[in-house]
Write a protein that holds these residues in place. Structure first.
Motif, PDB file in Angstrom:
ATOM      1  N   THR A 156      17.123  -5.593   1.453  1.00  0.00           N
ATOM      2  CA  THR A 156      17.636  -5.416   2.808  1.00  0.00           C
ATOM      3  C   THR A 156      16.531  -4.908   3.727  1.00  0.00           C
ATOM      4  O   THR A 156      15.578  -4.269   3.285  1.00  0.00           O
ATOM      5  CB  THR A 156      18.809  -4.422   2.820  1.00  0.00           C
ATOM      6  OG1 THR A 156      18.373  -3.181   2.262  1.00  0.00           O
ATOM      7  CG2 THR A 156      19.978  -4.946   2.015  1.00  0.00           C
ATOM      8  N   ASN A 157      16.682  -5.201   5.027  1.00  0.00           N
ATOM      9  CA  ASN A 157      15.707  -4.689   5.992  1.00  0.00           C
ATOM     10  C   ASN A 157      16.362  -3.832   7.068  1.00  0.00           C
ATOM     11  O   ASN A 157      15.735  -3.472   8.059  1.00  0.00           O
ATOM     12  CB  ASN A 157      14.908  -5.834   6.623  1.00  0.00           C
ATOM     13  CG  ASN A 157      15.781  -6.883   7.277  1.00  0.00           C
ATOM     14  OD1 ASN A 157      16.850  -6.584   7.803  1.00  0.00           O
ATOM     15  ND2 ASN A 157      15.328  -8.137   7.250  1.00  0.00           N
ATOM     16  N   THR A 158      17.634  -3.518   6.870  1.00  0.00           N
ATOM     17  CA  THR A 158      18.322  -2.581   7.761  1.00  0.00           C
ATOM     18  C   THR A 158      17.972  -1.153   7.359  1.00  0.00           C
ATOM     19  O   THR A 158      17.584  -0.916   6.213  1.00  0.00           O
ATOM     20  CB  THR A 158      19.840  -2.760   7.646  1.00  0.00           C
ATOM     21  OG1 THR A 158      20.195  -2.672   6.253  1.00  0.00           O
ATOM     22  CG2 THR A 158      20.280  -4.100   8.186  1.00  0.00           C
ATOM     23  N   PRO A 159      18.110  -0.177   8.245  1.00  0.00           N
ATOM     24  CA  PRO A 159      17.962   1.221   7.808  1.00  0.00           C
ATOM     25  C   PRO A 159      19.055   1.522   6.776  1.00  0.00           C
ATOM     26  O   PRO A 159      20.246   1.342   7.056  1.00  0.00           O
ATOM     27  CB  PRO A 159      18.176   2.029   9.092  1.00  0.00           C
ATOM     28  CG  PRO A 159      17.917   1.063  10.210  1.00  0.00           C
ATOM     29  CD  PRO A 159      18.353  -0.272   9.706  1.00  0.00           C
ATOM     30  N   THR A 160      18.666   1.939   5.595  1.00  0.00           N
ATOM     31  CA  THR A 160      19.658   2.185   4.552  1.00  0.00           C
ATOM     32  C   THR A 160      20.635   3.276   4.965  1.00  0.00           C
ATOM     33  O   THR A 160      21.798   3.271   4.542  1.00  0.00           O
ATOM     34  CB  THR A 160      18.953   2.558   3.234  1.00  0.00           C
ATOM     35  OG1 THR A 160      17.996   1.530   2.914  1.00  0.00           O
ATOM     36  CG2 THR A 160      19.930   2.679   2.087  1.00  0.00           C
ATOM     37  N   SER A 161      20.181   4.177   5.814  1.00  0.00           N
ATOM     38  CA  SER A 161      21.067   5.232   6.300  1.00  0.00           C
ATOM     39  C   SER A 161      22.231   4.669   7.119  1.00  0.00           C
ATOM     40  O   SER A 161      23.274   5.317   7.247  1.00  0.00           O
ATOM     41  CB  SER A 161      20.281   6.230   7.155  1.00  0.00           C
ATOM     42  OG  SER A 161      19.610   5.564   8.210  1.00  0.00           O
ATOM     43  N   ALA A 202      25.621  -1.483   8.507  1.00  0.00           N
ATOM     44  CA  ALA A 202      24.694  -2.595   8.738  1.00  0.00           C
ATOM     45  C   ALA A 202      24.127  -3.117   7.423  1.00  0.00           C
ATOM     46  O   ALA A 202      23.961  -4.330   7.228  1.00  0.00           O
ATOM     47  CB  ALA A 202      23.565  -2.157   9.669  1.00  0.00           C
ATOM     48  N   THR A 203      23.825  -2.195   6.518  1.00  0.00           N
ATOM     49  CA  THR A 203      23.267  -2.593   5.223  1.00  0.00           C
ATOM     50  C   THR A 203      24.293  -3.366   4.414  1.00  0.00           C
ATOM     51  O   THR A 203      23.968  -4.393   3.789  1.00  0.00           O
ATOM     52  CB  THR A 203      22.794  -1.347   4.448  1.00  0.00           C
ATOM     53  OG1 THR A 203      21.820  -0.657   5.240  1.00  0.00           O
ATOM     54  CG2 THR A 203      22.171  -1.732   3.119  1.00  0.00           C
ATOM     55  N   SER A 252      19.026   8.137   3.565  1.00  0.00           N
ATOM     56  CA  SER A 252      19.202   6.869   2.847  1.00  0.00           C
ATOM     57  C   SER A 252      19.950   7.076   1.535  1.00  0.00           C
ATOM     58  O   SER A 252      20.899   6.334   1.224  1.00  0.00           O
ATOM     59  CB  SER A 252      17.839   6.221   2.576  1.00  0.00           C
ATOM     60  OG  SER A 252      17.184   5.905   3.786  1.00  0.00           O
ATOM     61  N   THR A 253      19.525   8.063   0.763  1.00  0.00           N
ATOM     62  CA  THR A 253      20.215   8.283  -0.515  1.00  0.00           C
ATOM     63  C   THR A 253      21.627   8.818  -0.289  1.00  0.00           C
ATOM     64  O   THR A 253      22.519   8.579  -1.113  1.00  0.00           O
ATOM     65  CB  THR A 253      19.419   9.247  -1.419  1.00  0.00           C
ATOM     66  OG1 THR A 253      19.089  10.438  -0.692  1.00  0.00           O
ATOM     67  CG2 THR A 253      18.130   8.587  -1.895  1.00  0.00           C
ATOM     68  N   ALA A 254      21.854   9.497   0.829  1.00  0.00           N
ATOM     69  CA  ALA A 254      23.208   9.970   1.145  1.00  0.00           C
ATOM     70  C   ALA A 254      24.145   8.799   1.429  1.00  0.00           C
ATOM     71  O   ALA A 254      25.351   8.867   1.152  1.00  0.00           O
ATOM     72  CB  ALA A 254      23.168  10.916   2.343  1.00  0.00           C
ATOM     73  N   ALA A 255      23.595   7.708   1.981  1.00  0.00           N
ATOM     74  CA  ALA A 255      24.412   6.521   2.275  1.00  0.00           C
ATOM     75  C   ALA A 255      24.603   5.628   1.054  1.00  0.00           C
ATOM     76  O   ALA A 255      25.466   4.738   1.063  1.00  0.00           O
ATOM     77  CB  ALA A 255      23.759   5.713   3.401  1.00  0.00           C
ATOM     78  N   LEU A 256      23.824   5.864   0.026  1.00  0.00           N
ATOM     79  CA  LEU A 256      23.817   4.958  -1.123  1.00  0.00           C
ATOM     80  C   LEU A 256      25.164   4.859  -1.838  1.00  0.00           C
ATOM     81  O   LEU A 256      25.566   3.751  -2.217  1.00  0.00           O
ATOM     82  CB  LEU A 256      22.708   5.378  -2.092  1.00  0.00           C
ATOM     83  CG  LEU A 256      22.130   4.300  -3.004  1.00  0.00           C
ATOM     84  CD1 LEU A 256      21.673   3.084  -2.205  1.00  0.00           C
ATOM     85  CD2 LEU A 256      20.954   4.864  -3.804  1.00  0.00           C
ATOM     86  N   PRO A 257      25.904   5.953  -2.060  1.00  0.00           N
ATOM     87  CA  PRO A 257      27.192   5.808  -2.760  1.00  0.00           C
ATOM     88  C   PRO A 257      28.133   4.827  -2.070  1.00  0.00           C
ATOM     89  O   PRO A 257      28.790   4.009  -2.733  1.00  0.00           O
ATOM     90  CB  PRO A 257      27.750   7.233  -2.764  1.00  0.00           C
ATOM     91  CG  PRO A 257      26.552   8.112  -2.706  1.00  0.00           C
ATOM     92  CD  PRO A 257      25.587   7.371  -1.817  1.00  0.00           C
ATOM     93  N   GLU A 258      28.200   4.874  -0.750  1.00  0.00           N
ATOM     94  CA  GLU A 258      29.063   3.950  -0.013  1.00  0.00           C
ATOM     95  C   GLU A 258      28.583   2.513  -0.179  1.00  0.00           C
ATOM     96  O   GLU A 258      29.389   1.585  -0.345  1.00  0.00           O
ATOM     97  CB  GLU A 258      29.094   4.323   1.471  1.00  0.00           C
ATOM     98  CG  GLU A 258      29.995   3.419   2.311  1.00  0.00           C
ATOM     99  CD  GLU A 258      30.002   3.795   3.788  1.00  0.00           C
ATOM    100  OE1 GLU A 258      30.597   3.032   4.577  1.00  0.00           O
ATOM    101  OE2 GLU A 258      29.400   4.838   4.152  1.00  0.00           O
ATOM    102  N   ILE A 259      27.273   2.318  -0.131  1.00  0.00           N
ATOM    103  CA  ILE A 259      26.704   0.979  -0.280  1.00  0.00           C
ATOM    104  C   ILE A 259      26.972   0.431  -1.677  1.00  0.00           C
ATOM    105  O   ILE A 259      27.374  -0.728  -1.840  1.00  0.00           O
ATOM    106  CB  ILE A 259      25.188   1.015   0.022  1.00  0.00           C
ATOM    107  CG1 ILE A 259      24.958   1.357   1.496  1.00  0.00           C
ATOM    108  CG2 ILE A 259      24.528  -0.309  -0.346  1.00  0.00           C
ATOM    109  CD1 ILE A 259      23.521   1.692   1.838  1.00  0.00           C
TER     110      ILE A 259
END
Length: 374
Positions: free
Chosen positions: A36-41, A45-46, A70-77
């Motif tokens: 991906t090239n979106t902000p992972t945060s 969008a990701t 970014s790692t805080a958003a990872l569980p949702e992703i």
């Protein structure tokens, strides 16, 4: 014995690892990755970008994790994704720990770049505890200073030595669920490094020509480099690195695999470059058909030829075919046999319907065969 021995690709034997629920190596299908090239945060969008990549068949997706947001958003992703997520970690070992706990299926990290042996041990413990694989990613543009001093410039020996050093750090902690890449933007260098590495390790290899360039130039470089290695039987998973949308990387990756007969997904189009003999606008027709047939996942073939010079011969080898004729009237072939004519105005819609019907037929026969085998 194969009736076409000149087409046989004998894959390098490697041990198998699991990236989430996807097997890599050990004879498993070559997987196609992107990043991906979106902000992972920005989880929304990701996830949206991941969805577009899933629609074109991606097997694995990497997301960059440079900071705590970014790692805080990872569980949702991870929860939203239908494919395993690989967390790209650069230098900060704590991001690796956070990503492993967040559900990443794999960590892209170079153990030698994250500091002390204690930090490496912590990352390995987190990977083991969470069932994470690790991808060692050596890059010709970021080789360690001592290797550049030793060899004077990036070269195959330097890339392989770097990879072996990183591998040892994992093996010293009894960790073996890893795959390795030795990428370079110079495909001659990359191919030579992969060939050398393939002869001294048994782990799966992730192929790529890094910083390959824009869509056209990068596709050409990647096809030559990745395609050459796959033809040699080397490679268990690939990423085509383009300055383009991630879903385009996936499409090109599958086209490389289709061209080599390694893995088929969707419609393989055989078409002529067109000339003054063409009975219809081949270029615009192929563009329209490729766009409208992206939803087809069933492996099948379509020939689009502008005239009768090579058209009938190509059509005999494809599931659906069309050959240009005179006065806006063109011949349609089904399963290699002439079947009926179609007029210009109806041609594209008609071919789309025929391909969709053929895909449904193929899927029905496959389902019936599977049921009978059971």
């Amino acid at each position: 014995m194969s009736i076409r021995p000149w087409r046989d690709i004998v894959r390098r034997e490697s041990r198998q690892i699991m990236v989430g629920n996807v097997p890599v190596g050990g004879g498993a299908p070559v997987t196609v990755q992107t990043m991906t090239n979106t902000p992972t945060s920005d989880a929304a969008a990701t996830i949206d970008q991941i969805r577009r990549c899933e629609d074109v068949g991606v097997d694995l997706i990497r997301v960059s994790c440079p900071d705590t947001d970014s790692t805080a958003a990872l569980p949702e992703i991870v929860r939203a994704a239908n494919v395993p997520i690989i967390a790209d970690i650069h230098f900060h070992y704590k991001r690796a720990l956070e990503a492993a706990d967040a559900g990443a299926a794999c960590l892209r990290i170079n153990p030698g770049n994250i500091g002390s042996p204690d930090r490496v041990a912590e990352v390995v413990r987190a990977a083991k505890a969470n069932g994470c694989a690790i991808r060692i990613g050596v890059n010709g543009g970021s080789l360690e200073k001592h290797l550049l001093e030793k060899y004077g410039e990036p070269c195959p020996d330097a890339l392989v030595e770097s990879a072996m050093d990183h591998i040892k750090l994992l093996q010293d902690h009894d960790f073996h669920e890893y795959k390795v890449a030795v990428k370079a933007s110079d495909f001659f260098l990359a191919v030579a490094a992969y060939q050398q590495l393939a002869s001294v390790v048994d782990c799966p290899l992730h192929l790529g020509i890094t910083e390959a360039g824009g869509f056209v130039g990068g596709t050409v470089k990647s096809s030559i480099g990745i395609g050459s290695l796959l033809w040699f039987g080397i490679g268990d998973t690939i990423r085509v690195s383009l300055s383009a949308e991630p879903e385009d990387e996936v499409r090109v990756g599958f086209e490389i695999l289709k061209a080599l007969g390694i893995r088929n997904r969707g419609v393989r189009v055989v078409s002529c470059p067109s000339c003054a003999r063409q009975g219809f606008d081949v270029i615009r027709t192929v563009q329209a058909l490729e766009e409208r047939l992206q939803h087809i996942r069933t492996p099948m073939s379509l020939s689009v030829l502008g005239c009768v010079v090579n058209g009938p011969g190509e059509a005999r080898e494809t599931d659906v075919g069309i050959t240009g004729g005179g006065n806006g009237k063109h011949m349609v072939y089904l399963s290699g046999v002439t079947d009926h004519h179609v007029q210009d105005a109806d041609m594209i819609d008609h071919i789309v319907r025929l391909v969709e019907a053929k895909a449904a037929e193929i899927e029905s026969h496959a389902a019936a065969a599977k049921l009978a085998a059971e």
